[in-house]
Write a protein that holds these residues in place. Sequence first.
Motif, PDB file in Angstrom:
ATOM      1  N   LEU A 254       0.841  -1.197   0.000  1.00 28.61           N
ATOM      2  CA  LEU A 254       0.000   0.000   0.000  1.00 28.61           C
ATOM      3  C   LEU A 254       0.875   1.246   0.000  1.00 28.61           C
ATOM      4  CD1 LEU A 254      -2.642  -0.952   2.704  1.00 28.61           C
ATOM      5  CD2 LEU A 254      -2.778  -1.299   0.250  1.00 28.61           C
ATOM      6  N   LEU A 256       3.907   1.525  -0.864  1.00 28.28           N
ATOM      7  CA  LEU A 256       4.660   1.629  -2.105  1.00 28.28           C
ATOM      8  C   LEU A 256       3.815   2.261  -3.203  1.00 28.28           C
ATOM      9  CD1 LEU A 256       7.280   1.013  -3.473  1.00 28.28           C
ATOM     10  CD2 LEU A 256       6.417  -1.252  -4.059  1.00 28.28           C
ATOM     11  N   SER A 257       2.576   1.800  -3.308  1.00 31.03           N
ATOM     12  CA  SER A 257       1.703   2.365  -4.344  1.00 31.03           C
ATOM     13  C   SER A 257       1.435   3.837  -4.091  1.00 31.03           C
ATOM     14  CB  SER A 257       0.382   1.597  -4.394  1.00 31.03           C
ATOM     15  OG  SER A 257       0.611   0.238  -4.654  1.00 31.03           O
ATOM     16  N   ALA A 260       4.378   5.786  -5.168  1.00 21.80           N
ATOM     17  CA  ALA A 260       4.479   5.829  -6.630  1.00 21.80           C
ATOM     18  C   ALA A 260       3.517   6.863  -7.196  1.00 21.80           C
ATOM     19  CB  ALA A 260       4.184   4.449  -7.213  1.00 21.80           C
TER      20      ALA A 260
END
Lengths: 388, 258, 306
Positions: A254, A256-257, A260
């Motif tokens: 989560l 990481l997204s 990003a």
Amino acid sequence: MTMTKNNGANLLATVTGIALMTVFSIFALHAENETSLLILLAVGAAGVFVAYKSGFVARAGQGLQAHRHVGDLCIVSAFAAMVLVFRNDHFALLQLATVLLYCVVCIGLNLQIGYCGVMNFAGAAFFGVGAYTAAVLSTHTQLPHLLVLLAGGFAAALIGSVLLLPVLRTRGHYAALVTIAFGTLFRSFLEVNDTLGGPQGLKVPGMQILGWELSEGITVFGMSFSFYVNYVILAFVLLAGVFILTRRIKRSWLGLSLDAVRIDETAASTFGIHIVRWKITAFIIGNLFAGIAGAFFAMMTSFVAPANFTFGDSLILLSIIVLGGIGNLWGILPAAAIVLLLPEKLQAIQEYRFLLYAGAVILILLFRPQGMFPRRLRTLIPGLGTLK
Amino acid sequence: MNATLLECRGLTMKFGGVVALNELDLDIRQGEVLGLLGPNGSGKTTFFNVVTGIYAASAGSIRCEGRDISKLTPQQISRTGITRTFQRSRLCLELSVFDNIAIGDHQNLNNGLWFNLIRRADLEKQIRDTFDRARALAKTFSPTLSERMLQPAGSVTMIDRRRIEICRALISRPKLLLLDEPSAGMTHEETRELMDDIMMVRERIPGLTVVIIEHEMNVIERITDRCVVLNYGRRLCEGTYREIASNADVQEAYLGQS
Amino acid sequence: MDIGFIGQHIWNGVMLGVIYAMVAVGFTLFFGVLDVIKFSHGDVLTLGAFVGLATYLGLQRLDVMSPFAQLIAVLALSIVSMAFLGALIARYLVLPLRNAPPFITLLITLMVGTVIRESIRLFYPNGSNPQAFPKLLPTESWHLGSFTLRVDTLILVVVGVAVILLVHMLVNHTRLGLAIRAVAQDSETARVMGINFRWVVLATFGLGSGLAAIAGLMNGLYYSEVYFGNGTMLAVIGFSAAVIGGLGNIYGAILGGFLFAAIQIATVVVLPLPSAYKDVVAFCVVIVLLAFKPTGLIGEKSSERV
């Protein structure tokens, strides 16, 4: 393998560090006049400087990472110690609880702004949504107070979604516009609304959870505790829960997204990350936190009024996360303590606080944008990659 | 004759008055390495952007394995197994090398709230598994890179950053890999190494089709099965490298532009 | 319905629209050139009005009684000082941060606005209360039936429209304007072509802030008072107006300004809610409009290339 001696030294540093900070905080909260506080602050600043230079802080950080359970135990003990020391001081306890609640809101803001890059200039307004929801529900319904807290969170999340969804497909400054407008108009909206108490606000009954009447003092081992202790303990539990949850988010796919999405939307979409979905998720979770904290605040202070939820307050929340370090959870507590408690103690600057904070934020953004505690690299799993 | 993986017909892309792609017809065959060439401004990167859904084509169609993908979002396109690298490096420099590569596998990872927040033991297993795969992939390109998995991507060399981008595109085991000038900024030696590594990985992912935009002609000659040359957004000519290199129109397009 | 009554409201709307349009044009200029939302714009507007007020009081002290001289001095000092301030803000606070995430720039300009606002409140004598603003323009009114036309509002509207037209001419028919448009379209290419990026940015911010000063003075002259908190709401409205029209597009900003004023007036006239709701309603309409046309009614400038 790391040397045991190093390990021991790190651990000692961590424990000592937490103990010293606790003692310092207790003295600071106790300070009766401004001179003693200023002296204390000077000593504290010097101490922090020495700690950084001598590598003490680095050691303490390592110790905290490596021995999570000991660290957690220290923090809980430190907190218990503070509660014990201030057990009859209503005002200090109220301040403590307020700081803890603001930290909850700031963690939510950090999630939205620091992790996902969704701007939110209406933190205080969503806090206020939670507060007013609690006021209305606890006065007019028999809803159990735990659910009232949740309802405050949901109300903030819902209103946030309604505001943000229309503009999510556009560029970031539209989210900024929408939240700035909401943050500015919230107070005026409340003041013209007599059903919500108008400028005078509403009264709110004290919290009562599963038979535990929080507005009554308690006596333990012959020692009497102000009723605010109940709220402080519960606020601490809330903060701990929110902290752990957010840290889990950070240390997962989560987080990481979210990163990003914040850093490069185009690249993120090319790899399948659904921008709108993640932005709205971060926004909802962050507002949930703010709303729950707001509901709690209302029931604790027994009162809500529009003057508590101004745009200036939203800017103060932002100052806290900028000071503490955007994206860093640990920095929030010291930053909140400084931003919220200093003007209380130094009456001279109370009047000038918006000016001073705005100026401080400008300086920080220009010269040390990472704040007191820069955000660290994600460690998904401590020790990942060192096993082979 | 290989099956056609991607079929573009009449593909047109207009930006205001500028026509970047002009009724382009292009086929990409399953399993081939296709070189996409052409002078600057001929529409190569625009073609990639349209295929990956970043731009919506003004006209024309793109079919992938028979399915029309011209109206899909970038997210949907990546689910069909098409990945890419970018001409201007688009890494998250403040995140670690591993984080960057893992983003490439987003589709295959579990992103549910419950899994990530509550089922931590299972999450840890997935993280470790992904880490091992990412590290192994990085190792094929550069052993030093594989040792810096947890360092910020901004702290590695430019060459390694390009390698990270390629790993990010490969970790999901795509069907079609679009490489946009992967060797820009590299020496000949580094370019050769990079291409060898890409070919090696290609063998490990059966059926992988590669389209590569490049200006280094030795690279094109060495690794491509076929080349297509674009000019002014249209297909100028196609064939093996030898064939297109000796083509007069191509030479004029590259050298004799007025 | 009484024509005079409607006329009054329409005229009111025109007046507000001119002010909003001027603020919106400032926002759109800043965004166009640097991709930056300069939120201190509203507070610069207020400061401009206060500078005007201080100038007037200073002139009174010096026994300068000619209304003409007063007007000129107030205008000149206010515009020049705010233009200078705008350029300073650009030079030291916005330009250094132009590669940082947009949130940072927004936040810093918000804070600058706060500093300006709080400084007025704390350091201007009796600053937390509204201050009477001098009537520097003729105070007659013409009565046309039930429609009362204040002459000064007529002057203000004419001046406002003239200023907007001037800005339009400047941006479209002068070399500076060309440079501004070039930088707004593609700053890298503009620099390569020899345009001095920094100067263009400073000039743009100076121009926008000068506009804000005029808007502030107009606001003060219209309401005959100034208040340190004027700026926040005007900034939000100006920003919304610029957004509805399409950020980066001057015509859009002008359109947005008048549209916002029209919605406010319509709310007050048509809906039975107290006038304090006009901002809330106008704002909701903005959100709805954005939901349907996210890049604004006329369209914002082109986005980045991949």
